[in-house]
Design a protein around this motif. Sequence first.
Motif, PDB file in Angstrom:
ATOM      1  N   SER A 268     -14.317 -13.285   2.482  1.00 61.08           N
ATOM      2  CA  SER A 268     -13.558 -13.643   1.278  1.00 61.08           C
ATOM      3  C   SER A 268     -12.533 -14.699   1.627  1.00 61.08           C
ATOM      4  O   SER A 268     -12.197 -14.923   2.799  1.00 61.08           O
ATOM      5  CB  SER A 268     -12.856 -12.411   0.688  1.00 61.08           C
ATOM      6  N   SER A 269     -11.985 -15.321   0.603  1.00 60.45           N
ATOM      7  CA  SER A 269     -10.960 -16.327   0.839  1.00 60.45           C
ATOM      8  C   SER A 269      -9.603 -15.661   1.017  1.00 60.45           C
ATOM      9  O   SER A 269      -9.391 -14.513   0.593  1.00 60.45           O
ATOM     10  CB  SER A 269     -10.900 -17.281  -0.359  1.00 60.45           C
ATOM     11  N   SER A 270      -8.685 -16.409   1.621  1.00 61.70           N
ATOM     12  CA  SER A 270      -7.332 -15.890   1.800  1.00 61.70           C
ATOM     13  C   SER A 270      -6.674 -15.612   0.460  1.00 61.70           C
ATOM     14  O   SER A 270      -5.885 -14.665   0.314  1.00 61.70           O
ATOM     15  CB  SER A 270      -6.496 -16.902   2.585  1.00 61.70           C
ATOM     16  N   ARG A 271      -7.024 -16.431  -0.531  1.00 64.77           N
ATOM     17  CA  ARG A 271      -6.446 -16.251  -1.859  1.00 64.77           C
ATOM     18  C   ARG A 271      -6.895 -14.924  -2.484  1.00 64.77           C
ATOM     19  O   ARG A 271      -6.101 -14.215  -3.111  1.00 64.77           O
ATOM     20  CB  ARG A 271      -6.866 -17.420  -2.753  1.00 64.77           C
ATOM     21  N   THR A 272      -8.167 -14.603  -2.278  1.00 70.17           N
ATOM     22  CA  THR A 272      -8.692 -13.323  -2.801  1.00 70.17           C
ATOM     23  C   THR A 272      -8.004 -12.144  -2.116  1.00 70.17           C
ATOM     24  O   THR A 272      -7.637 -11.153  -2.762  1.00 70.17           O
ATOM     25  CB  THR A 272     -10.205 -13.241  -2.588  1.00 70.17           C
ATOM     26  N   ILE A 273      -7.798 -12.257  -0.803  1.00 69.20           N
ATOM     27  CA  ILE A 273      -7.135 -11.190  -0.061  1.00 69.20           C
ATOM     28  C   ILE A 273      -5.691 -11.040  -0.524  1.00 69.20           C
ATOM     29  O   ILE A 273      -5.177  -9.927  -0.657  1.00 69.20           O
ATOM     30  CB  ILE A 273      -7.198 -11.461   1.452  1.00 69.20           C
ATOM     31  N   ALA A 274      -5.035 -12.185  -0.811  1.00 71.56           N
ATOM     32  CA  ALA A 274      -3.656 -12.136  -1.307  1.00 71.56           C
ATOM     33  C   ALA A 274      -3.609 -11.408  -2.651  1.00 71.56           C
ATOM     34  O   ALA A 274      -2.666 -10.655  -2.935  1.00 71.56           O
ATOM     35  CB  ALA A 274      -3.102 -13.544  -1.433  1.00 71.56           C
ATOM     36  N   PHE A 275      -4.633 -11.630  -3.483  1.00 72.88           N
ATOM     37  CA  PHE A 275      -4.718 -10.955  -4.780  1.00 72.88           C
ATOM     38  C   PHE A 275      -4.834  -9.426  -4.588  1.00 72.88           C
ATOM     39  O   PHE A 275      -4.146  -8.643  -5.247  1.00 72.88           O
ATOM     40  CB  PHE A 275      -5.919 -11.499  -5.558  1.00 72.88           C
ATOM     41  N   HIS A 276      -5.723  -9.041  -3.659  1.00 75.94           N
ATOM     42  CA  HIS A 276      -5.876  -7.616  -3.360  1.00 75.94           C
ATOM     43  C   HIS A 276      -4.579  -7.040  -2.797  1.00 75.94           C
ATOM     44  O   HIS A 276      -4.197  -5.901  -3.108  1.00 75.94           O
ATOM     45  CB  HIS A 276      -7.012  -7.392  -2.355  1.00 75.94           C
ATOM     46  N   ARG A 277      -3.928  -7.841  -1.993  1.00 73.07           N
ATOM     47  CA  ARG A 277      -2.674  -7.399  -1.370  1.00 73.07           C
ATOM     48  C   ARG A 277      -1.623  -7.076  -2.441  1.00 73.07           C
ATOM     49  O   ARG A 277      -0.923  -6.063  -2.363  1.00 73.07           O
ATOM     50  CB  ARG A 277      -2.182  -8.496  -0.422  1.00 73.07           C
ATOM     51  N   GLU A 278      -1.520  -7.935  -3.448  1.00 69.83           N
ATOM     52  CA  GLU A 278      -0.547  -7.712  -4.525  1.00 69.83           C
ATOM     53  C   GLU A 278      -0.910  -6.473  -5.334  1.00 69.83           C
ATOM     54  O   GLU A 278      -0.038  -5.714  -5.762  1.00 69.83           O
ATOM     55  CB  GLU A 278      -0.477  -8.947  -5.430  1.00 69.83           C
ATOM     56  N   ASN A 279      -2.202  -6.296  -5.566  1.00 65.99           N
ATOM     57  CA  ASN A 279      -2.644  -5.095  -6.294  1.00 65.99           C
ATOM     58  C   ASN A 279      -2.291  -3.821  -5.528  1.00 65.99           C
ATOM     59  O   ASN A 279      -1.889  -2.805  -6.118  1.00 65.99           O
ATOM     60  CB  ASN A 279      -4.144  -5.148  -6.550  1.00 65.99           C
ATOM     61  N   ILE A 280      -2.441  -3.888  -4.206  1.00 67.63           N
ATOM     62  CA  ILE A 280      -2.118  -2.719  -3.375  1.00 67.63           C
ATOM     63  C   ILE A 280      -0.630  -2.402  -3.461  1.00 67.63           C
ATOM     64  O   ILE A 280      -0.234  -1.241  -3.630  1.00 67.63           O
ATOM     65  CB  ILE A 280      -2.542  -2.969  -1.911  1.00 67.63           C
ATOM     66  N   ARG A 281       0.218  -3.417  -3.374  1.00 69.94           N
ATOM     67  CA  ARG A 281       1.664  -3.214  -3.476  1.00 69.94           C
ATOM     68  C   ARG A 281       2.022  -2.621  -4.841  1.00 69.94           C
ATOM     69  O   ARG A 281       2.873  -1.713  -4.939  1.00 69.94           O
ATOM     70  CB  ARG A 281       2.417  -4.528  -3.263  1.00 69.94           C
ATOM     71  N   LYS A 282       1.363  -3.119  -5.872  1.00 66.43           N
ATOM     72  CA  LYS A 282       1.634  -2.637  -7.222  1.00 66.43           C
ATOM     73  C   LYS A 282       1.258  -1.158  -7.353  1.00 66.43           C
ATOM     74  O   LYS A 282       2.021  -0.360  -7.905  1.00 66.43           O
ATOM     75  CB  LYS A 282       0.859  -3.485  -8.228  1.00 66.43           C
ATOM     76  N   LYS A 283       0.085  -0.783  -6.851  1.00 68.56           N
ATOM     77  CA  LYS A 283      -0.368   0.598  -6.956  1.00 68.56           C
ATOM     78  C   LYS A 283       0.443   1.550  -6.075  1.00 68.56           C
ATOM     79  O   LYS A 283       0.511   2.748  -6.347  1.00 68.56           O
ATOM     80  CB  LYS A 283      -1.853   0.680  -6.597  1.00 68.56           C
ATOM     81  N   LEU A 284       1.052   1.025  -5.037  1.00 69.51           N
ATOM     82  CA  LEU A 284       1.909   1.838  -4.165  1.00 69.51           C
ATOM     83  C   LEU A 284       3.347   1.890  -4.669  1.00 69.51           C
ATOM     84  O   LEU A 284       4.195   2.549  -4.068  1.00 69.51           O
ATOM     85  CB  LEU A 284       1.883   1.306  -2.734  1.00 69.51           C
ATOM     86  N   GLY A 285       3.627   1.159  -5.750  1.00 70.63           N
ATOM     87  CA  GLY A 285       4.983   1.153  -6.291  1.00 70.63           C
ATOM     88  C   GLY A 285       5.931   0.282  -5.497  1.00 70.63           C
ATOM     89  O   GLY A 285       7.146   0.504  -5.505  1.00 70.63           O
TER      90      GLY A 285
END
Length: 301
Positions: A268-285
């Motif tokens: 995957s691209s770094s941009r896609t991973i960054a997107f997943h990263r933000e989603n993870i932070r959001k779901k973890l509060g």
Amino acid sequence: NKFGVGGYIRDITEHKRAEEAMKRSEESFRLIAETITEVFWMADPTIERMFYISPGYERVWKRTRESLYENPRSFLEVIHPEDRERVFSDYKVKEAGQPFDHEFRITWPDGTIRWIWDRGFPVRDKTGQVTSYIGVAQDITEHKKAEEVIKEREKELEIKTQNLEEANIALNVLLKKRDEDKTELEEKVLLNIKELVVPYLEKLKMSALDNRQKNYVNILESNLNQVILPFSHRLSSKFLNFTPTEIRVANLLRQGKTNKEIGELLNSSSRTIAFHRENIRKKLGLKNKKTNLKSYLLSLY
């Protein structure tokens, strides 16, 4: 001289009935007093003179009743030395015409120690004056022995309970340490696989392989996934709203991988991973917080 005889006649039927009733009462009292196992006694208000003492005295005190009639205080002489002062003090209540109730030990002629429970009650006339004392004494040695056995059992039970609690605490500590060791070992295995094996496996998959080699790589990947599955399951069960890709990304973030490194491993691209990263932070509060994501993920497991 003439003599006359005078006299009178009185009906004493009730008096005779009263005498008979009193006689029957005395006989009943004596029958009871002579047969009971306890010691029944009657004494003057000062307890200096004994009016009556039941035969049980000879069985309980192992002394004759005649000796007690001669010296009413003789029974005090056989009281255990450690109890005498307390018993003498208890008997002083008679001076105020009060009941008394006490337990003490006596010594038989053969040296045997027995426990006695003695109760005394004042008898008053119509004016309120104490005319005598009556009382009952009982051998409670067996009862005392039973109490001691119960106390010893309770003490033993308390010690066993304490030992059990301590053993339980020690066992819990050992189990916790075992779980910690198990988790630590598992984490080390997972970390080594992901850092030392997975990157090269991903590179192999991107290489030009024939069908046979691809099958080997797929089998290897499948087996490795079985090894790392426990961590993935724990993460997904704790965070049910994570997608499979987010779980993989979180796993690699926890290992300290950068977006670029994760992108290369997941194709995957770094941009896609960054997107997943933000989603993870959001779901973890953690959104809009300065909490380090890697440190937070490490703290979870």
